[in-house]
Design a protein around this motif. Sequence first.
Motif, PDB file in Angstrom:
ATOM      1  N   PHE A 157       0.864  -1.115   0.050  1.00 22.97           N
ATOM      2  CA  PHE A 157      -0.173  -0.137   0.033  1.00 22.97           C
ATOM      3  C   PHE A 157       0.881   1.267   0.030  1.00 22.97           C
ATOM      4  O   PHE A 157       0.672   2.071  -1.023  1.00 22.97           O
ATOM      5  N   LEU A 158       1.694   1.488   1.009  1.00 22.35           N
ATOM      6  CA  LEU A 158       2.567   2.698   0.972  1.00 22.35           C
ATOM      7  C   LEU A 158       3.373   2.854  -0.099  1.00 22.35           C
ATOM      8  O   LEU A 158       3.683   3.779  -0.620  1.00 22.35           O
ATOM      9  N   PRO A 159       4.057   1.833  -0.735  1.00 26.67           N
ATOM     10  CA  PRO A 159       4.846   2.066  -1.786  1.00 26.67           C
ATOM     11  C   PRO A 159       4.228   2.622  -2.985  1.00 26.67           C
ATOM     12  O   PRO A 159       4.724   3.455  -3.692  1.00 26.67           O
ATOM     13  N   LYS A 160       2.926   2.007  -3.182  1.00 25.57           N
ATOM     14  CA  LYS A 160       2.052   2.328  -4.258  1.00 25.57           C
ATOM     15  C   LYS A 160       1.744   4.081  -4.103  1.00 25.57           C
ATOM     16  O   LYS A 160       1.708   4.648  -4.916  1.00 25.57           O
ATOM     17  N   ILE A 161       1.516   4.260  -2.849  1.00 23.66           N
ATOM     18  CA  ILE A 161       0.954   5.839  -2.692  1.00 23.66           C
ATOM     19  C   ILE A 161       2.104   6.694  -2.819  1.00 23.66           C
ATOM     20  O   ILE A 161       2.076   7.704  -3.195  1.00 23.66           O
ATOM     21  N   GLN A 162       3.598   6.161  -2.366  1.00 28.45           N
ATOM     22  CA  GLN A 162       4.559   7.048  -2.521  1.00 28.45           C
ATOM     23  C   GLN A 162       4.843   7.314  -3.960  1.00 28.45           C
ATOM     24  O   GLN A 162       5.661   8.503  -4.275  1.00 28.45           O
ATOM     25  N   GLU A 163       4.380   6.689  -4.984  1.00 27.84           N
ATOM     26  CA  GLU A 163       4.561   6.806  -6.221  1.00 27.84           C
ATOM     27  C   GLU A 163       3.920   8.123  -6.842  1.00 27.84           C
ATOM     28  O   GLU A 163       4.472   9.006  -7.550  1.00 27.84           O
ATOM     29  N   TYR A 164       2.808   8.496  -5.953  1.00 24.42           N
ATOM     30  CA  TYR A 164       2.160   9.778  -6.291  1.00 24.42           C
ATOM     31  C   TYR A 164       2.598  10.734  -5.236  1.00 24.42           C
ATOM     32  O   TYR A 164       2.199  11.891  -5.669  1.00 24.42           O
ATOM     33  N   PHE A 165       2.671  10.429  -4.063  1.00 23.93           N
ATOM     34  CA  PHE A 165       2.904  11.369  -2.997  1.00 23.93           C
ATOM     35  C   PHE A 165       4.199  11.142  -2.176  1.00 23.93           C
ATOM     36  O   PHE A 165       4.123  10.323  -1.475  1.00 23.93           O
ATOM     37  N   PRO A 166       5.268  11.315  -2.934  1.00 27.55           N
ATOM     38  CA  PRO A 166       6.615  10.848  -2.294  1.00 27.55           C
ATOM     39  C   PRO A 166       6.788  11.157  -0.792  1.00 27.55           C
ATOM     40  O   PRO A 166       7.556  10.551  -0.111  1.00 27.55           O
ATOM     41  N   LYS A 167       6.135  12.443  -0.210  1.00 24.04           N
ATOM     42  CA  LYS A 167       6.397  12.531   1.010  1.00 24.04           C
ATOM     43  C   LYS A 167       5.269  12.044   1.916  1.00 24.04           C
ATOM     44  O   LYS A 167       5.004  12.533   3.117  1.00 24.04           O
ATOM     45  N   VAL A 168       4.654  10.944   1.633  1.00 23.12           N
ATOM     46  CA  VAL A 168       3.513  10.575   2.211  1.00 23.12           C
ATOM     47  C   VAL A 168       3.869  10.322   3.646  1.00 23.12           C
ATOM     48  O   VAL A 168       3.029  10.185   4.484  1.00 23.12           O
ATOM     49  N   GLU A 169       4.940   9.572   4.108  1.00 24.14           N
ATOM     50  CA  GLU A 169       5.471   9.091   5.382  1.00 24.14           C
ATOM     51  C   GLU A 169       5.351  10.377   6.261  1.00 24.14           C
ATOM     52  O   GLU A 169       4.907  10.299   7.558  1.00 24.14           O
ATOM     53  N   ASN A 170       6.077  11.323   5.769  1.00 23.92           N
ATOM     54  CA  ASN A 170       6.457  12.569   6.562  1.00 23.92           C
ATOM     55  C   ASN A 170       5.089  13.311   6.707  1.00 23.92           C
ATOM     56  O   ASN A 170       4.724  13.729   8.001  1.00 23.92           O
ATOM     57  N   ASN A 171       3.919  13.302   5.900  1.00 22.05           N
ATOM     58  CA  ASN A 171       2.841  13.870   5.872  1.00 22.05           C
ATOM     59  C   ASN A 171       1.878  13.070   6.985  1.00 22.05           C
ATOM     60  O   ASN A 171       1.190  13.720   7.908  1.00 22.05           O
ATOM     61  N   LEU A 172       2.045  11.911   6.980  1.00 23.11           N
ATOM     62  CA  LEU A 172       1.284  10.989   7.803  1.00 23.11           C
ATOM     63  C   LEU A 172       1.722  11.207   9.225  1.00 23.11           C
ATOM     64  O   LEU A 172       1.170  11.129  10.199  1.00 23.11           O
ATOM     65  N   LEU A 173       3.049  11.237   9.452  1.00 22.20           N
ATOM     66  CA  LEU A 173       3.541  11.523  10.715  1.00 22.20           C
ATOM     67  C   LEU A 173       3.241  12.790  11.145  1.00 22.20           C
ATOM     68  O   LEU A 173       2.973  12.996  12.474  1.00 22.20           O
ATOM     69  N   ASP A 174       3.200  14.032  10.396  1.00 24.81           N
ATOM     70  CA  ASP A 174       2.499  15.309  10.935  1.00 24.81           C
ATOM     71  C   ASP A 174       1.089  15.211  10.992  1.00 24.81           C
ATOM     72  O   ASP A 174       0.739  15.985  12.102  1.00 24.81           O
ATOM     73  N   ASN A 175       0.456  14.507  10.532  1.00 27.90           N
ATOM     74  CA  ASN A 175      -0.965  14.264  10.754  1.00 27.90           C
ATOM     75  C   ASN A 175      -1.146  13.568  12.035  1.00 27.90           C
ATOM     76  O   ASN A 175      -2.305  14.005  12.655  1.00 27.90           O
ATOM     77  N   ILE A 176      -0.368  12.838  12.257  1.00 28.17           N
ATOM     78  CA  ILE A 176      -0.522  12.012  13.772  1.00 28.17           C
ATOM     79  C   ILE A 176      -0.437  12.948  14.873  1.00 28.17           C
ATOM     80  O   ILE A 176      -1.014  12.875  15.716  1.00 28.17           O
ATOM     81  N   GLN A 177       0.694  14.011  14.524  1.00 24.86           N
ATOM     82  CA  GLN A 177       0.728  14.917  15.555  1.00 24.86           C
ATOM     83  C   GLN A 177      -0.551  15.825  15.764  1.00 24.86           C
ATOM     84  O   GLN A 177      -0.966  16.201  16.866  1.00 24.86           O
TER      85      GLN A 177
END
Length: 451
Positions: A208-228
Motif C-alpha cells: 500500500f505505502l509504496p504505491k501511494i509514494q509513487e504519487y505522494f513521495p512525502k507521504v510518510e512525513n505527511n502522515l507523521l505530521d497528521n499523527i501529531q
Amino acid sequence: MNLQTFQTRIQQAFPYVSKKHTKFLLAVSGGLDSVVLLDLFAKAEFAFAIAHCNFHLRGEESNRDEAFVTSLAEKYQKQLFTRHFDTQKIAQVQKTSIEETARNLRYNWFSALLKDENIFPATLQNKFIVTAHHANDSIETLLFNFFRGTGISGLHGIPERIGNIIRPLLFAKREDIKLYAEENSLTWIEDSSNQSEKYTRNFFRLNFLPKIQEYFPKVENNLLDNIQRFKEAEMLYSQAVEANKKKLLQQKGNEFFIPVLLLQKLPAQQTLLWEILKDFSFSQAQIPEVMKLLNADSGSHIDSSTHKTFKNRAHLVITTLQTISSQQILIEEGDKKIVFANGIITKSFVEGKIEIDKNPDIALLDAKEITFPLLLRKWKQGDYFYPLGMKKKKKLSRFFIDQKLSLSQKENVWIIESNKRIVWIVGMRIDERFKVLDATKKAVKLVVSYQ
C-alpha cells in the motif's frame, strides 16, 4: 539518528527517567529494530535486562532467533529472560488470532517480570517495559485503524507510553534505524514472516505505502505530521466531550439518565452518544439504533452485553441488565430476616395497639388474613391486586403505569403473596384485603431495606 539524538529524545519524552533510579526490561526479538534499541540503551549506559519470547511459530527459525538473542545478551553482558509459548495451541483454546494471542502472552509475561523484586527491586522509583516500535509502525497503525474503522482516538498512531510500557524509538523512521545499524556495524536477523502478506500490517508496508509514494513521495512525513495533529485534535475533542457528558449524563442510584430534548439541541449527537454508551459495552454499530429511541415510544430499548438503554418519556435511561428474573423465596412463619436481590426484608409480629406507618418500605398486614409460608418473587404479567384504599382489583402493569415507573424500575419490582394472593408490592403498596383494621389484634410487620 545517533546516540546523542536518542538521549535527547529520552530526556524530552520521558523526563522522569533517571539512570540511577530506573531499570528497563527490553523486548528483544533479534530483528533490526530491537538490535538498534539494545545497542542505544547499552551505549547510553541505562540499567536494563533483556526479555525474549519464543512463540514457536516458525520452526527452526524461532530457535535461531532465541540463540541469536542469547549471543546478544552475552555480548552486552546483560541478564536475559526467555520464555517458550505453544502459541498456536493457546490461540485455538482461547479462540483468538495468532497475532492477538502472541501480543497478550508477550505483555502478560513482561508485566510478571516487572513485578519480580529479584529482577526489579522495590527500591526502584521507575521500571519500564521497552519495545522497539518506530515511526513507520505508528504510520501502519494509523492506516490499519483508519481502514478498519475508528474514532479519533485510533488516529494518533502508537502512543509513546501506556502505563509502564514505553517506546523511545517512535521519533525515528525505519530508514534511520537501518542507517544507524550499518554505521555501527550491527548485525541482526530477518523474520521471514515480515514478508508474508497474510498479516495486514505487512500489506500496508509492502504494497500500500509504496504505491501511494509513487504519487505522494512525502507521504510518510505527511502522515507523521497528521499523527501529531490528530493527537492535539484529540485533546480538544476529549475536553469538549467531557464538558457535554457532564451536561447530559445524570446518575440516580445505579441508573444514568440522558435528557432527550437537551441531547437533540446539541451538535454531533451520534458522537456524544457513542462516547457515553461505549462505557456500557455498546458498540458503535448500535448507535444509529439508539438514535431511533429519541423519537420512539416509552419502553423501547436497545441492549448491550451488560446494559440496557431505553426510552422513558423525556429521557434515555441506561441500566444494568437483570440477571435474576425467576427467583422465588419462601418466607416461613419463624423467619426474621430474608435476603433477596434488592436488599433485606425483616419480619416481626406486632400485638396490642398497632400504629399505622405510612412509610412505603413498611408493610403492616393483618395476621389473621395471612397464611404461611409467604412467597417472595418477581412480579409477572397478569399479576393483580387490590390497591390499598380501593375495592376493585388492578393489574400490576396498569398500577406501574399510574405510578410512572420506568422500564428498569418495573424489572426490579418484587411482590409477596399469601396463598396465591398478593399482599404487598414490596416498597410500594399493600393489598386492601390485608390491611390492619381497628379490630386487628396481631399484625405481621415487614420492613425492606435496600443494598
